[in-house]
Design an enzyme around this catalytic site. Structure first.
Site, PDB file in Angstrom:
ATOM      1  N   GLU B  59      46.387  16.861  50.492  1.00  0.00           N
ATOM      2  CA  GLU B  59      46.529  18.002  49.792  1.00  0.00           C
ATOM      3  C   GLU B  59      46.780  17.507  48.200  1.00  0.00           C
ATOM      4  OE1 GLU B  59      47.502  17.990  52.534  1.00  0.00           O
ATOM      5  OE2 GLU B  59      46.491  19.526  53.301  1.00  0.00           O
ATOM      6  N   HIS B 128      53.391  27.641  58.980  1.00  0.00           N
ATOM      7  CA  HIS B 128      52.357  28.259  58.834  1.00  0.00           C
ATOM      8  C   HIS B 128      52.342  29.693  58.172  1.00  0.00           C
ATOM      9  CE1 HIS B 128      50.663  24.924  61.665  1.00  0.00           C
ATOM     10  NE2 HIS B 128      49.663  25.006  60.805  1.00  0.00           N
TER      11      HIS B 128
HETATM   12  C1  LIG Z   1      49.111  18.868  55.609  1.00  0.00           C
HETATM   13  C2  LIG Z   1      48.278  19.581  56.277  1.00  0.00           C
HETATM   14  N1  LIG Z   1      47.128  19.719  55.996  1.00  0.00           N
HETATM   15  C3  LIG Z   1      46.142  20.529  56.795  1.00  0.00           C
HETATM   16  C4  LIG Z   1      46.509  20.686  58.156  1.00  0.00           C
HETATM   17  C5  LIG Z   1      45.464  21.642  58.717  1.00  0.00           C
HETATM   18  N2  LIG Z   1      45.106  20.885  60.083  1.00  0.00           N
HETATM   19  C6  LIG Z   1      45.893  20.950  61.133  1.00  0.00           C
HETATM   20  S1  LIG Z   1      45.424  19.648  62.414  1.00  0.00           S
HETATM   21  C7  LIG Z   1      44.065  19.228  61.203  1.00  0.00           C
HETATM   22  C8  LIG Z   1      43.047  17.819  61.351  1.00  0.00           C
HETATM   23  C9  LIG Z   1      43.797  16.572  62.151  1.00  0.00           C
HETATM   24  O1  LIG Z   1      42.768  15.849  62.542  1.00  0.00           O
HETATM   25  P1  LIG Z   1      43.465  14.397  62.818  1.00  0.00           P
HETATM   26  O2  LIG Z   1      44.591  13.732  62.151  1.00  0.00           O
HETATM   27  O3  LIG Z   1      42.073  13.795  63.286  1.00  0.00           O
HETATM   28  O4  LIG Z   1      44.103  14.765  64.537  1.00  0.00           O
HETATM   29  P2  LIG Z   1      43.508  15.698  65.676  1.00  0.00           P
HETATM   30  O5  LIG Z   1      43.620  16.962  65.639  1.00  0.00           O
HETATM   31  O6  LIG Z   1      41.723  15.027  65.823  1.00  0.00           O
HETATM   32  O7  LIG Z   1      44.202  15.122  67.019  1.00  0.00           O
HETATM   33  C10 LIG Z   1      44.227  19.557  59.807  1.00  0.00           C
HETATM   34  C11 LIG Z   1      43.174  19.378  58.743  1.00  0.00           C
HETATM   35  C12 LIG Z   1      47.740  20.813  58.510  1.00  0.00           C
HETATM   36  N3  LIG Z   1      48.364  21.074  59.671  1.00  0.00           N
HETATM   37  N4  LIG Z   1      48.595  20.018  57.720  1.00  0.00           N
END
Ligand SMILES: Cc1ncc(C[n+]2csc(CCOP(=O)(O)OP(=O)(O)O)c2C)c(N)n1
Ligand SMILES: [Mg+2]
Lengths: 366, 323
Positions: B59, B128
């Site tokens: 962000e 959230h």
């Molecule tokens: C600061 C923040 N930005 C965006 C999100 C929305 N979000 C939740 S999980 C995710 C993807 C995370 O991907 P990764 O780190 O590869 O973990 P995975 O879900 O694949 O285990 C996003 C963008 C969030 N929870 N927190």
């Protein structure tokens, strides 16, 4: 996509030439196998409940069980696990009772987090499983603090933090890895590179060749391991843990794996990826690979598999029934724990919403 | 007039303005495949492939990149997946985006729009479900829009995209799917113009976001009891249309402020104090506030129901005011 990585078992469950199985007693191996199956079945069951409208939300870890369970198993009970949100298996390794996990998913009156957090956001301070936090990457620096705390207290506890490939884009990953390097903390930075961050493929997340190389810039060791190989993950993590305990600093481990399901029950991966991409990962299934190995060694057969399946199902069923029997948390708890002592303004709000009559109506309404 | 949900109304504003102004571009996480979790940016990649970037997860980098792009004449519209994660970018928002024009003697504008899904919905708890309007109002330089209907959302987004200020565009998740009539002809809704959603003689209710609908429902119930609420939606908290609010209070002599933020230090505190300062002689009763409990949003549905301000709370406050 796969590149070079440390592995012991081939996808067919054979020991690769020159590789050595880490020293794990047979009962430990069977325990690991059971936990992987339990993890898979809990995920299946929860996703089913979510589809039936009986659970609000769920994050599964299908296909990532070896990465999660193999790494957590390298820790002692006194070590810290700092989860992301997809590490149910690590909680199981830590001895997190199923009933406590399920109670958290439903936010009922038995929930240790008192109905305050989303499903999958469990925590158990006594087991040294820290609270799961939604903002991506924000947990990574905590593992530096926990490890530093151990150093300051003069013990050799280590902290292992899980995060995804997507989280490596966050500043928190970089500043934490830098701190780990500078302070030489006993931290294991464990990246589950499951190739996807919701709808974003890892190639769009970083221009780096892989995640392990990111360690180099921070002056720490980076290792790449086949995340679907339980022995390789356990081996690499054990070595990193031993190094950390000796005071020789942190390690970044990249476990190469794949998120077979949707990001969560709110996500439909069909809208952004082809089934064809998932196919090879079904062949690389970590549970299948371990089973093939155990079978080949003469430790496993269809009868044992069936017995395990039955036991796991019954265990889940019993804990679920118990979780379903518990009602919602009591209403006044919503005002607790905001501060150490409840200040007057919250007491006032509690009294204004929690009149005995309102207690009744709210409870009946659900 | 067609009736469409709010997410579609915002999407239409983006598409129409992007066609009109080639300096507008979109960035954010998952904004292409899903069009964001609420499908607001759906179709932009097909229509304007060069003018959308699906970013890595940061962000801080999203907002910082938007600020930089704005400095060279672009109009970035960034989606922060949940307003809760704006915390990861607060330096860029507070110390950069809001202050750059002022600090550098007005040499440059920073017309960045941050789209911020807000509020409680679908039981997604403390990280959230937040409503952070007051934080943004408190920072000189930021405009804060809080649409409550599809019509307002579209018109306000169009104004935002034509203005020169950074805008915190608060989108209540719970309202995304709520339909409302939207003119099929071109229109904009200027910032700083409140909308009287319902006229009434007895109590002025200044409501924003999801509380507008709840205030209208309370008004229907109270009308049967002979209490007439005048419901005013400020639509933008910065700039704030105090004229409309004050003249209503001068007529009704009573005021309730309601929003979904936690009450302490919420935008309701600013509005209540402005009314107290400017309309003191007209008030027959103290100004009331109906807002969320001062707790992080819990998960359990029975607990969430306690934390989120309800129609019942509005009814109680209103009945009490005229008693
Ligand atoms: C600061 C923040 N930005 C965006 C999100 C929305 N979000 C939740 S999980 C995710 C993807 C995370 O991907 P990764 O780190 O590869 O973990 P995975 O879900 O694949 O285990 C996003 C963008 C969030 N929870 N927190
Ligand atoms: Mg990932």
């Amino acid at each position: 996509m796969l590149g070079t990585m440390y592995s012991i078992l081939s996808p067919g469950g054979n020991v690769q030439s020159g590789a050595r199985i880490p020293s794990l007693a047979l009962d430990q191996q069977l325990h690991l196998y059971r936990l992987m199956c339990l993890n898979r079945r809990v995920d299946d069951q929860m996703i089913r409940l979510q589809r039936q409208g009986r659970l609000g939300f769920y994050v599964g870890s299908q296909g990532e069980e070896a990465a999660i369970i193999g790494s957590a198993f390298a820790l002692e009970p006194r070590d810290w696990v700092v989860p992301c949100y997809r590490e149910l298996g690590a909680a199981l390794v830590k001895g997190f009772p199923l009933i406590d996990l399920f109670s958290q998913f439903f936010g009922n009156s038995r929930d240790l987090t008192k109905g305050r957090q989303m499903p999958n956001h469990y925590a158990n301070h006594d087991l040294r499983v820290t609270s799961i936090s939604s903002p991506v990457g924000s947990q990574i620096p905590h593992a530096i603090g926990l490890a530093l705390g151990a150093r300051l207290a003069g013990n050799d506890d280590v902290a292992l933090v899980y995060f995804g490939d997507g989280a490596t884009s966050q500043g928190d990953f970089h500043v934490a890895t830098n701190f780990a390097g500078v302070f030489k903390t006993p931290t294991i930075l464990f990246c589950r590179n499951n190739q996807w961050a919701i709808s974003v493929p890892v190639e769009s997340q970083t221009a780096s060749r892989n995640m392990a190389v990111k360690a180099t810039a921070y002056g720490i060791e980076g290792v790449r391991v086949d995340g679907n190989d339980i022995f390789a993950v356990y081996d690499v993590t054990s070595k990193a843990v031993a190094k950390a305990r000796r005071g020789e600093g942190p390690t970044l481990i990249e476990a190469v794996t794949y998120r077979r399901g949707g990001h969560s029950t709110s996500d439909d991966p069909n809208s952004y990826r082809d089934d064809a991409e998932v196919e090879p990962w079904i062949e690389r299934d970590p549970i299948l690979r371990f089973r093939l190995y155990l079978t080949r060694q003469g430790h496993w057969d269809d009868d044992k598999e069936q017995a395990l399946e039955d036991e796991v199902r019954a265990t889940i069923r019993n804990s679920l029934d118990e979780a379903f029997r518990s009602g919602p948390p009591s209403l006044d708890t919503v005002f607790e724990d905001v501060y150490d002592e409840m200040p007057w303004h919250l007491r006032e709000q509690m009294e204004s919403v929690c009149t005995p009559e309102e207690f009744q109506t709210v409870e009946q309404g659900t | 007039m067609p009736s469409i949900p709010m997410n579609q109304a915002i999407r239409e504003a983006l598409h129409e303005e992007m066609a009109r102004d080639s300096s507008i571009f979109v960035l954010g996480e998952d904004v292409i495949a899903h069009g964001g979790p609420y499908a607001v940016t759906r179709g932009i990649a097909e229509q304007f492939p060069d003018r959308i970037r699906q970013t890595p997860i940061s962000e801080a980098a999203i907002v910082g990149t938007a600020v930089g792009a704005a400095l060279c004449g672009l109009r970035p519209v960034a989606e922060i997946m949940y307003v809760d994660f704006i915390t990861c970018a607060m330096d860029e928002v507070v110390n950069q985006m809001a202050k750059v024009r002022y600090m550098f003697g007005g040499q440059t504008d920073v017309p960045v729009i941050l789209r911020l899904p807000s509020g409680s919905a679908r039981l997604i708890a403390a990280q959230h479900s937040q409503s952070l309007e007051a934080w943004f109002m408190h920072v000189p330089g930021l405009q804060v829009a809080v649409p409550s209907t599809p019509r307002d959302a579209k018109g306000l987004m169009k104004s935002a995209l034509r203005g020169r200020d950074p805008v915190m565009f608060i989108e209540y998740k719970r309202l995304y799917s709520v339909k409302g009539e939207v003119p099929d002809t071109e229109y904009v809704i200027p910032f700083g113009q409140a909308d009287v959603k319902r006229q009434g003689e007895d109590i002025t209710v200044v409501a924003s976001g999801p509380m507008v609908g709840k205030a209208l429902e309370a008004a229907r119930i109270l009308s049967a009891e002979g209490i007439e609420l005048e419901v005013i939606d400020p639509r933008t908290l910065v700039p704030l249309d105090t004229d409309t609010i004050f003249s209503s209070v001068e007529k009704t002599n009573r005021a309730i402020i309601t929003d979904e933020e936690v009450r302490r230090g919420g935008s309701s505190a600013e509005l209540a104090s402005r009314i107290a300062e400017e309309c003191f002689d007209y008030l027959d009763a103290p100004v009331r506030r109906v807002a969320a409990a001062d707790v992080p949003m819990p998960f359990s549905p029975v607990l969430e129901k306690l934390a989120v301000p309800s129609v019942e709370k509005l009814l109680a406050a209103a009945r009490d005011l005229v008693a």
